[in-house]
Every structure is written in structure tokens, then in C-alpha cells.
Scaffold this active site. Structure first.
Site, PDB file in Angstrom:
ATOM      1  N   HIS A 146     -21.596  20.867 -22.617  1.00 19.48           N
ATOM      2  CA  HIS A 146     -22.295  19.695 -22.072  1.00 19.48           C
ATOM      3  C   HIS A 146     -21.397  18.456 -21.946  1.00 19.48           C
ATOM      4  O   HIS A 146     -21.752  17.518 -21.236  1.00 19.48           O
ATOM      5  CB  HIS A 146     -23.494  19.314 -22.941  1.00 19.48           C
ATOM      6  CG  HIS A 146     -24.570  20.361 -22.978  1.00 19.48           C
ATOM      7  ND1 HIS A 146     -25.140  20.882 -21.834  1.00 19.48           N
ATOM      8  CD2 HIS A 146     -25.174  20.997 -24.017  1.00 19.48           C
ATOM      9  CE1 HIS A 146     -26.058  21.789 -22.176  1.00 19.48           C
ATOM     10  NE2 HIS A 146     -26.093  21.884 -23.493  1.00 19.48           N
ATOM     11  N   GLY A 154     -25.317  16.244 -25.702  1.00 22.13           N
ATOM     12  CA  GLY A 154     -25.931  17.469 -26.232  1.00 22.13           C
ATOM     13  C   GLY A 154     -25.098  18.188 -27.279  1.00 22.13           C
ATOM     14  O   GLY A 154     -24.820  19.378 -27.125  1.00 22.13           O
ATOM     15  N   ASP A 272     -28.725  30.942 -27.941  1.00 22.84           N
ATOM     16  CA  ASP A 272     -30.008  30.269 -28.162  1.00 22.84           C
ATOM     17  C   ASP A 272     -31.114  30.740 -27.215  1.00 22.84           C
ATOM     18  O   ASP A 272     -32.169  30.126 -27.140  1.00 22.84           O
ATOM     19  CB  ASP A 272     -29.839  28.741 -28.095  1.00 22.84           C
ATOM     20  CG  ASP A 272     -29.012  28.283 -26.909  1.00 22.84           C
ATOM     21  OD1 ASP A 272     -28.619  29.122 -26.089  1.00 22.84           O
ATOM     22  OD2 ASP A 272     -28.754  27.067 -26.801  1.00 22.84           O
ATOM     23  N   TYR A 316     -29.254  28.136 -32.788  1.00 20.66           N
ATOM     24  CA  TYR A 316     -29.769  27.219 -33.803  1.00 20.66           C
ATOM     25  C   TYR A 316     -30.613  27.891 -34.871  1.00 20.66           C
ATOM     26  O   TYR A 316     -31.091  27.230 -35.778  1.00 20.66           O
ATOM     27  CB  TYR A 316     -30.510  26.060 -33.109  1.00 20.66           C
ATOM     28  CG  TYR A 316     -29.592  25.437 -32.075  1.00 20.66           C
ATOM     29  CD1 TYR A 316     -28.514  24.649 -32.483  1.00 20.66           C
ATOM     30  CD2 TYR A 316     -29.710  25.727 -30.720  1.00 20.66           C
ATOM     31  CE1 TYR A 316     -27.615  24.139 -31.562  1.00 20.66           C
ATOM     32  CE2 TYR A 316     -28.824  25.223 -29.795  1.00 20.66           C
ATOM     33  CZ  TYR A 316     -27.779  24.432 -30.216  1.00 20.66           C
ATOM     34  OH  TYR A 316     -26.875  23.946 -29.302  1.00 20.66           O
TER      35      TYR A 316
HETATM   36 ZN   LIG Z   1     -27.863  25.830 -25.674  1.00 18.72          ZN
END
Ligand SMILES: [Zn+2]
Length: 411
Positions: A146, A154, A272, A316
Site C-alpha cells: 500500500h 495501510g 488475509d 491478521y
Molecule cells: Zn491485506
């Protein structure tokens, strides 16, 4: 399918920590390397130390003011008082102007050193590949897709993927590079930095930006100028499951890579898109990480002389998802077979710290998944998006059917 593979790793990677309760936790790297090791998939000679990227290397991608601000903000306050650098101590810095100091991407001590180490790992990995020392190199600390030219975003301070690609473009001007990004978030920073470059093909498959950061990644974002057609985006519906994800991936990535014929492939393997991930809304299992790695590995040998640079990215659920997903990626890239059972030693070592029961199998049982009520609608929407996208890519000749193409890479 051979080709020597190395993994970039340093305990210093753990310094890339925004705060103890931030979703981006570098502990996931240690959990991953421990699992790879306990699964008997790691040899001592596989590991390579990163070196921090130099300021000149960061300048290949990033604006000088942004680099200097990151450096200044990351000094502990007592050192800033004695700052003798050009900008002068006490001069007000506005971190927000550079995407820093937000809840997502807060400033942390030694941020400059930590972010340089991540970039250095990816850069060294690229150098090892391009000089023929190894065929494949993996830097799970990287994939910070990002970050922009003059802005952090991000959870990403510097854009390691973009710095490595810029380095290759500068030193090997004829080289064509394909960047394939499977993170659930759109790979906006890398796309933007090579938006007008026809020698860098970026492909990002992600959850639609309708409800998810960064909001971009629509099929109409195709590049600009000479680079038109060389930015490719596959925005998937929320709650997309494995079959639809893998079909969409194959139908776009395989023909694009086979026809673009890159000299080197960069594969961002953010994990993710898993149904347990707390930040996104896709409903995939660890299966997609084996699948995508296998396809990228085969394509690299088929068209790019084996040259494959693999990066991490998002991810995450650091206990139940990231270690297994990236162990599967590593096993595929290193060409090693693995047991379906998660190593007992690893479970014993970390169960006490984990807030959840740790998984016992490398794959997720389909019964574990919550039922998706709109499955058919979601699959149909994804099919339409893929069709529309393929018809927009001007340079893609679509003579063969997808099934033939899949047969061609041998599965
Ligand atoms: Zn991501």
C-alpha cells in the site's frame, strides 16, 4: 520442478511493530518460521540474512522528503533534540501529510530502521534471483503493497515490492516483470507506481473495494499511456469461497502470464483472504495458498526461467492462519512435501500463548466453514467480472479455452 529457494529472515524483522495491540503483528513471522522448522521443511542453508536498504535504494521509489520525515520521526525524542541533519531539530513535521500518525499507520520508535530492513530483505532476494544465485527467494516480512511514492498507507511505511521492481527496471532495462498480488486488499501502491510502465504487469485479485480499504482495484483500472492494459484487477465479491477464488485466479493469471512472458515474477502472498481473517470478508481456506503458489511456481518455470520472488503481505489471524498459509507457500516454492498433521511440537510450544485452539491440520475441513447463504449469486457475479475483465485486456489473445490453458501447466 526444481530451483534452489532461500528464505530471507532476521530476528530484526520483529522491530516492525506499530504497537502491541495493532493488527499487524510481526510475531506471525516467528510463528511461521517455527512451524516451517517443526514441519521439517527448513534446512540451515535455506536462511539468508537481509541487510537494510540504503537511502539511495529507497529513492528508487520514494520521495526524498517522505524518506527524511520517516527517518526523523522514528528517532526517540531525546535524539531529535540533538538532530544535526539538514532539516534541523524542532522544525515542525506534519506526519499526516505523509500518511503517518494515523490509527492504521502510527509512528513508532526506530520505524526507519525497521522499514529499511523489510525493503532490504526484498531487494536482496531480488538480487539473488537476478544474478542466478538462486531461482526462488521468499521474504515473508515484505509485500507492503500500500505504500506510495510520498506516503505511507495501510500498515505499510516503504513499498519493498516497488523498490525491488524499480531496482530491476533500472539495472536491467529490457527486463519484463509480472507482479501478482493475492492479498485480500487491492495492491494499490504497486499498481500506481508502475501504472504507465508496459514492462511491469501488475495483477491483483482481492475483495471488492466497495466496503474494504483501500477502495480501489476495479476492472476499469487498466493502466495509462504506454502502460494501458498492464494493470489488471480482479475484484471479488465478499464471502467468495475457494472454488470461485481459484477459478477466477486461474482464468486471469495463467493466460496473462503465459502471454506476457515476464523475465521474473513477483508473487505477493498476503494471506488475509482466509475466512478467519478479522479484517476482510472473503471466505477462503488455506487451500488457496497451496494452489496459488503451485500455479505461480509452475508459471515461473514455464516462462521466466524459474525466477520467482515471493513476498508476504496481509494476514491478521496470526495463530490459526498465517503460519499454516505461509508454511504451505514455502513447501511449494522449496519443492518439499509436508505432513497434513500440524507438528505437535509447534502446537505444544504456542498453545499457551494463543487465544484460540491451534489447528491440528494444515488444510481446513470444509465443515469448519460457516455456511454461505448467497453462494451461487456470488459465484455468478465473480464469473461476470472475470469475463468483463478479460474482454478489456487489449493484448490478451483469447484463442484457447481456459481448460486447455490449465491442462498446459499440468494439473
Ligand atoms: Zn491485506
Amino acid at each position: 520442478m526444481g530451483g534452489k529457494a532461500v528464505a530471507m529472515y532476521s530476528p530484526a524483522y520483529s522491530q516492525y511493530t506499530f504497537s502491541p495491540d495493532h493488527p499487524f503483528q510481526p510475531k506471525r513471522l516467528d510463528l511461521t518460521m517455527e512451524l516451517i522448522n517443526e514441519m521439517n521443511l527448513l534446512l540451515l542453508e535455506d536462511l539468508t540474512d537481509p541487510v537494510p536498504a540504503l537511502r539511495e535504494e529507497l529513492l528508487l521509489t520514494h520521495h526524498v522528503d517522505f524518506i527524511d520525515v520517516v527517518r526523523r520521526l522514528s528517532q526517540p525524542e531525546e535524539e531529535m533534540i540533538y538532530d544535526r541533519s539538514g532539516m534541523g531539530a524542532g522544525e515542525a513535521i506534519s506526519p499526516q501529510k505523509f500518511g503517518l500518525g494515523s490509527e492504521d499507520t502510527p509512528v513508532f520508535p526506530r520505524m526507519y530502521e525497521a522499514a529499511r530492513m523489510v525493503v532490504g530483505g526484498t531487494l536482496k532476494a531480488a538480487q539473488l534471483i537476478v544474478t542466478g544465485i538462486v531461482s526462488h527467494a521468499v521474504n515473508f516480512a515484505g509485500g507492503l503493497h500500500h505504500a506510495q511514492h510520498a506516503k505511507a498507507a495501510g500498515f505499510c511505511v516503504f513499498n519493498d515490492a516497488a523498490v525491488a521492481i524499480s531496482y530491476l527496471r533500472k539495472n536491467y532495462p529490457d527486463m519484463k516483470i509480472a507482479y501478482v498480488d493475492i492479498d485480500a486488499h487491492h495492491g494499490d501502491g504497486v499498481q500506481q507506481l508502475f501504472y504507465s510502465d508496459p514492462q511491469v504487469l501488475t495483477i491483483s485479485i482481492h475483495e471488492t473495494g466497495r466496503y474494504l480499504f483501500p477502495g480501489t482495484g476495479k476492472i476499469k483500472e487498466l493502466g495509462e499511456g504506454m502502460g494501458y492494459g498492464y494493470s489488471v484487477n480482479v475484484p471479488l465479491e465478499a464471502f467468495t469461497e475457494d472454488d470461485s477464488w481459484m477459478t477466477s485466479f486461474d482464468r486471469v493469471v495463467i493466460p496473462c502470464i503465459q502471454q506476457f512472458r515476464p523475465d521474473l515474477i513477483v508473487f505477493q502472498a498476503g494471506c488475509d483472504a482466509h475466512y478467519l481473517d478479522p479484517l476482510t470478508h472473503l471466505s477462503c481456506t488455506t487451500q488457496i495458498y497451496s494452489h496459488a503458489s503451485r500455479v505461480m511456481h509452475k508459471l515461473a518455470h514455464q516462462v521466466a526461467g524459474g525466477k520467482l520472488l515471493v513476498l508476504g503481505g496481509g494476514g491478521y489471524d496470526i495463530w490459526r492462519v498465517v503460519p499454516r498459509a505461509w508454511t504451505l507457500v514455502w513447501a511449494e516454492i522449496a519443492g518439499r512435501s509436508y505432513e497434513e498433521q500440524v507438528a505437535e511440537n509447534w502446537i505444544e510450544k504456542f498453545q499457551g500463548d494463543s487465544p484460540y485452539p491451534l489447528p491440528r491440520l494444515m488444510s481446513d475441513k470444509i465443515d469448519d466453514l460457516p455456511k454461505i447463504p448467497r453462494r451461487q449469486v456470488i459465484e455468478e457475479k465473480n464469473e461476470i467480472i472475470v469475463e468483463q475483465l478479460l474482454s478489456e485486456i487489449c493484448w490478451l489473445k483469447r484463442k484457447r479455452k481456459t481448460t486447455d490453458i490449465i491442462m498446459n501447466i499440468g494439473y
